[in-house]
Design an enzyme around this catalytic site. Structure first.
Site, PDB file in Angstrom:
ATOM      1  N   HIS A 208      53.470  40.613  41.699  1.00 41.09           N
ATOM      2  CA  HIS A 208      52.392  41.598  41.852  1.00 41.09           C
ATOM      3  C   HIS A 208      51.288  40.945  42.680  1.00 41.09           C
ATOM      4  O   HIS A 208      50.638  40.002  42.229  1.00 41.09           O
ATOM      5  CB  HIS A 208      51.906  41.993  40.449  1.00 41.09           C
ATOM      6  CG  HIS A 208      51.106  43.253  40.404  1.00 41.09           C
ATOM      7  ND1 HIS A 208      51.626  44.482  40.749  1.00 41.09           N
ATOM      8  CD2 HIS A 208      49.813  43.495  40.050  1.00 41.09           C
ATOM      9  CE1 HIS A 208      50.697  45.417  40.604  1.00 41.09           C
ATOM     10  NE2 HIS A 208      49.586  44.828  40.194  1.00 41.09           N
TER      11      HIS A 208
ATOM     12  N   GLU B 297      45.008  53.954  34.835  1.00 41.03           N
ATOM     13  CA  GLU B 297      46.042  53.075  35.411  1.00 41.03           C
ATOM     14  C   GLU B 297      46.660  52.247  34.278  1.00 41.03           C
ATOM     15  O   GLU B 297      46.962  51.070  34.464  1.00 41.03           O
ATOM     16  CB  GLU B 297      45.426  52.176  36.485  1.00 41.03           C
ATOM     17  CG  GLU B 297      44.267  51.328  35.979  1.00 41.03           C
ATOM     18  CD  GLU B 297      43.645  50.413  37.004  1.00 41.03           C
ATOM     19  OE1 GLU B 297      43.850  50.603  38.207  1.00 41.03           O
ATOM     20  OE2 GLU B 297      42.921  49.480  36.582  1.00 41.03           O
TER      21      GLU B 297
ATOM     22  N   GLU C 172      38.239  51.319  45.936  1.00 40.03           N
ATOM     23  CA  GLU C 172      37.812  50.556  44.756  1.00 40.03           C
ATOM     24  C   GLU C 172      37.280  49.181  45.141  1.00 40.03           C
ATOM     25  O   GLU C 172      37.936  48.428  45.853  1.00 40.03           O
ATOM     26  CB  GLU C 172      39.023  50.421  43.813  1.00 40.03           C
ATOM     27  CG  GLU C 172      38.753  49.627  42.558  1.00 40.03           C
ATOM     28  CD  GLU C 172      39.914  49.702  41.563  1.00 40.03           C
ATOM     29  OE1 GLU C 172      40.787  50.599  41.687  1.00 40.03           O
ATOM     30  OE2 GLU C 172      39.962  48.859  40.657  1.00 40.03           O
TER      31      GLU C 172
ATOM     32  N   LYS D 182      37.037  49.127  31.670  1.00 47.80           N
ATOM     33  CA  LYS D 182      38.090  48.305  31.055  1.00 47.80           C
ATOM     34  C   LYS D 182      37.534  47.679  29.782  1.00 47.80           C
ATOM     35  O   LYS D 182      36.431  47.112  29.817  1.00 47.80           O
ATOM     36  CB  LYS D 182      38.530  47.181  32.014  1.00 47.80           C
ATOM     37  CG  LYS D 182      39.148  47.692  33.293  1.00 47.80           C
ATOM     38  CD  LYS D 182      39.566  46.575  34.228  1.00 47.80           C
ATOM     39  CE  LYS D 182      40.067  47.160  35.535  1.00 47.80           C
ATOM     40  NZ  LYS D 182      40.291  46.171  36.572  1.00 47.80           N
TER      41      LYS D 182
ATOM     42  N   ASP E   3      42.494  49.291  46.312  1.00 48.59           N
ATOM     43  CA  ASP E   3      41.651  48.348  45.576  1.00 48.59           C
ATOM     44  C   ASP E   3      41.519  47.082  46.409  1.00 48.59           C
ATOM     45  O   ASP E   3      42.494  46.368  46.625  1.00 48.59           O
ATOM     46  CB  ASP E   3      42.283  48.037  44.215  1.00 48.59           C
ATOM     47  CG  ASP E   3      41.339  47.248  43.308  1.00 48.59           C
ATOM     48  OD1 ASP E   3      40.229  46.898  43.770  1.00 48.59           O
ATOM     49  OD2 ASP E   3      41.711  46.993  42.151  1.00 48.59           O
TER      50      ASP E   3
ATOM     51  N   LYS F 109      46.986  47.568  46.534  1.00 47.43           N
ATOM     52  CA  LYS F 109      46.169  46.362  46.471  1.00 47.43           C
ATOM     53  C   LYS F 109      46.042  45.804  47.883  1.00 47.43           C
ATOM     54  O   LYS F 109      47.061  45.434  48.494  1.00 47.43           O
ATOM     55  CB  LYS F 109      46.863  45.331  45.567  1.00 47.43           C
ATOM     56  CG  LYS F 109      46.817  45.715  44.119  1.00 47.43           C
ATOM     57  CD  LYS F 109      45.402  45.632  43.632  1.00 47.43           C
ATOM     58  CE  LYS F 109      45.295  45.609  42.149  1.00 47.43           C
ATOM     59  NZ  LYS F 109      43.902  45.532  41.709  1.00 47.43           N
TER      60      LYS F 109
ATOM     61  N   ASP G 282      34.522  48.498  40.228  1.00 46.36           N
ATOM     62  CA  ASP G 282      35.394  47.914  39.182  1.00 46.36           C
ATOM     63  C   ASP G 282      34.754  46.613  38.684  1.00 46.36           C
ATOM     64  O   ASP G 282      34.012  46.629  37.705  1.00 46.36           O
ATOM     65  CB  ASP G 282      36.819  47.706  39.699  1.00 46.36           C
ATOM     66  CG  ASP G 282      37.741  47.124  38.629  1.00 46.36           C
ATOM     67  OD1 ASP G 282      37.297  47.026  37.466  1.00 46.36           O
ATOM     68  OD2 ASP G 282      38.893  46.744  38.918  1.00 46.36           O
TER      69      ASP G 282
ATOM     70  N   LYS H 109      47.982  53.300  43.583  1.00 48.53           N
ATOM     71  CA  LYS H 109      46.882  52.420  43.991  1.00 48.53           C
ATOM     72  C   LYS H 109      47.497  51.293  44.805  1.00 48.53           C
ATOM     73  O   LYS H 109      48.524  50.732  44.415  1.00 48.53           O
ATOM     74  CB  LYS H 109      46.223  51.908  42.703  1.00 48.53           C
ATOM     75  CG  LYS H 109      45.366  50.685  42.812  1.00 48.53           C
ATOM     76  CD  LYS H 109      44.399  50.660  41.636  1.00 48.53           C
ATOM     77  CE  LYS H 109      44.037  49.271  41.212  1.00 48.53           C
ATOM     78  NZ  LYS H 109      43.013  49.274  40.151  1.00 48.53           N
TER      79      LYS H 109
HETATM   80  C1  MUC Z   1      42.083  45.679  39.156  1.00 42.27           C
HETATM   81  O1  MUC Z   1      41.272  45.043  39.794  1.00 42.27           O
HETATM   82  O2  MUC Z   1      41.960  46.888  39.162  1.00 42.27           O
HETATM   83  C2  MUC Z   1      44.581  46.931  37.808  1.00 42.27           C
HETATM   84  C3  MUC Z   1      45.759  47.383  38.308  1.00 42.27           C
HETATM   85  C4  MUC Z   1      46.314  46.353  39.064  1.00 42.27           C
HETATM   86  O3  MUC Z   1      47.362  46.365  39.693  1.00 42.27           O
HETATM   87  O4  MUC Z   1      45.480  45.293  39.049  1.00 42.27           O
HETATM   88  C5  MUC Z   1      44.429  45.559  38.159  1.00 42.27           C
HETATM   89  C6  MUC Z   1      43.138  44.941  38.379  1.00 42.27           C
HETATM   90 MG    MG Z   2      40.239  46.871  40.510  1.00 42.78          MG
END
Ligand code: MUC
Ligand code: MG
Length: 373
Positions: A22, A327, A224, A273, A198, A169, A249, A167
């Site tokens: 990941h 999520e 994000e 969170k 994000d 990254k 976030d 989402k």
């Molecule tokens: C984040 O920063 O959002 C949440 C889902 C993911 O893949 O990483 C996290 C952390």
């Molecule tokens: Mg995030």
């Protein structure tokens, strides 16, 4: 009536492999390490909690080995022999004596809330007034590190009715490469499939301004945490400049952060969170600030396993302004589980367990298998 005392607190680290690497801007995860907390009281009731972060010490100030040490050395002596039923008093006691350490505090509060709702014979969300919905929509994070694999993963997920919002990254590569990757995925999945990106704090404001413009043009639905978490003013400038909503976030960790960001109009959405905020009660407080300010909410994850995910689901299910869903897919990223009955994910949603307390139980054989020795 004699009080119900906390008699013992046990902690251990569980390491579970992920189904694939990941990729985040600050780390690549190949497994997830969770601190599991078992809290025992004099009435024989056990509460369980989880304190989890991402990528060792690379995402947050706390890390698994440190969380365990902090709970064993500092939290437990404060909590032993205290009234297990007075959670507000206990959390105030922890806040007075222990600076920060919100991930650990969240794990402890979860265990106290699990125990107390079991004691009362109700699901945990009842302690917060009850769930508005029995299901929560759950998106999936595409982060395999490869555009074609991500597209394949998303298409399978849509046809399996698992997830229909994604989402991505980004932030570890050059912005042009990231934009190309995002645009290719948005294009392959079509306009009806919502896409969030994000950035995990990776951009300067100048880079963000150029990149967000292109992401907005590509049809991205939500941006994000593009900037460093301390840059509230920069986030406010981006929020007022762009049409595409900006979500805080890492910036919105505590109740105080929520208040300051709301005052600055620094975000259109808050990703909440339980770990960052120091527990479920603080989520309710942040949500009240957001509601007053007209800010939408999103149910975030620290990629917890089932216990932390279910704890989050209970509190998120009580929120009125959860406009961007959740999520809460953490358990789906892991190859195995440590609870007797895993969470049900179907119809693009997660079902909140119906039993008393959290509604999940540790499977001690599985715990033994994955517990760090
Ligand atoms: C984040 O920063 O959002 C949440 C889902 C993911 O893949 O990483 C996290 C952390
Ligand atoms: Mg995030």
């Amino acid at each position: 009536m004699s009080k119900i005392k906390i008699t013992r607190i046990e902690t251990f680290i569980v390491d579970l492999p992920t189904i694939r690497p990941h990729h985040l801007s600050m780390a690549v995860m190949r497994n997830q390490s969770m601190v599991i907390i078992r809290l025992f009281s004099s009435d024989g009731i056990e509460g369980i909690g989880e304190a989890t972060t991402i990528g060792g010490i690379s995402y947050a100030d706390e890390f698994p080995e440190g969380i365990k040490l902090a709970v064993d050395t500092y939290f437990t002596p404060l909590l032993l022999n205290q009234d297990s039923t007075n959670i507000n008093f206990l959390m105030k006691l922890l806040d007075k004596n222990i600076s920060g350490n919100n991930f650990a505090k969240s794990g402890i509060e979860t265990a106290l809330l699990d125990a107390h709702s079991k004691r009362l014979g109700v699901p945990l969300h009842n302690l917060f007034g009850g769930a508005i919905s029995e299901n929560l929509p759950v998106l999936w994070t595409l982060a395999s590190g490869d555009t074609d694999k991500d597209i394949e993963e998303a298409k399978k997920s849509i046809s399996d009715k698992k997830h229909q919002v994604f989402k991505l990254k980004i932030g570890s590569k050059k912005p042009e490469e990231d934009i190309k990757h995002v645009a290719a995925i948005k294009n392959a999945l079509g306009a009806d499939i919502k896409i969030t990106v994000d950035v995990n704090q990776a951009w300067s404001e100048q880079v963000a301004k150029r990149a967000i413009q292109k992401l907005q043009d590509a049809g991205v639905d939500l941006i994000e945490q593009p900037l460093a978490k301390h840059n509230f003013e920069g986030l406010a400038r981006l929020t007022s400049y762009f049409e595409v909503p900006i979500m805080a976030d890492e910036a919105v960790a505590t109740v105080q952060d929520a208040f300051k960001l709301a005052k600055l109009n620094a975000a259109s959405v808050f990703a909440l969170k339980i770990s960052k905020s120091g527990g479920l009660t603080n989520i309710a407080r942040q949500a009240a600030i957001a509601q007053g300010a007209g800010i939408s909410l999103y149910g975030g994850t620290m990629l917890e396993g089932t216990i932390g995910t279910v704890a989050s689901a209970h509190i998120f299910s009580t929120l009125t302004n959860l406009d961007w869903g959740t999520e809460l897919f953490g358990p789906l990223l892991l190859t195995d589980d440590i609870v007797k009955k895993p969470i049900t994910y179907q119809n693009f949603s997660l079902e909140i367990p119906k039993g008393i307390g959290l509604g999940v139980e540790l499977d001690m054989n599985q715990v033994e298998k994955y517990k760090r020795k």
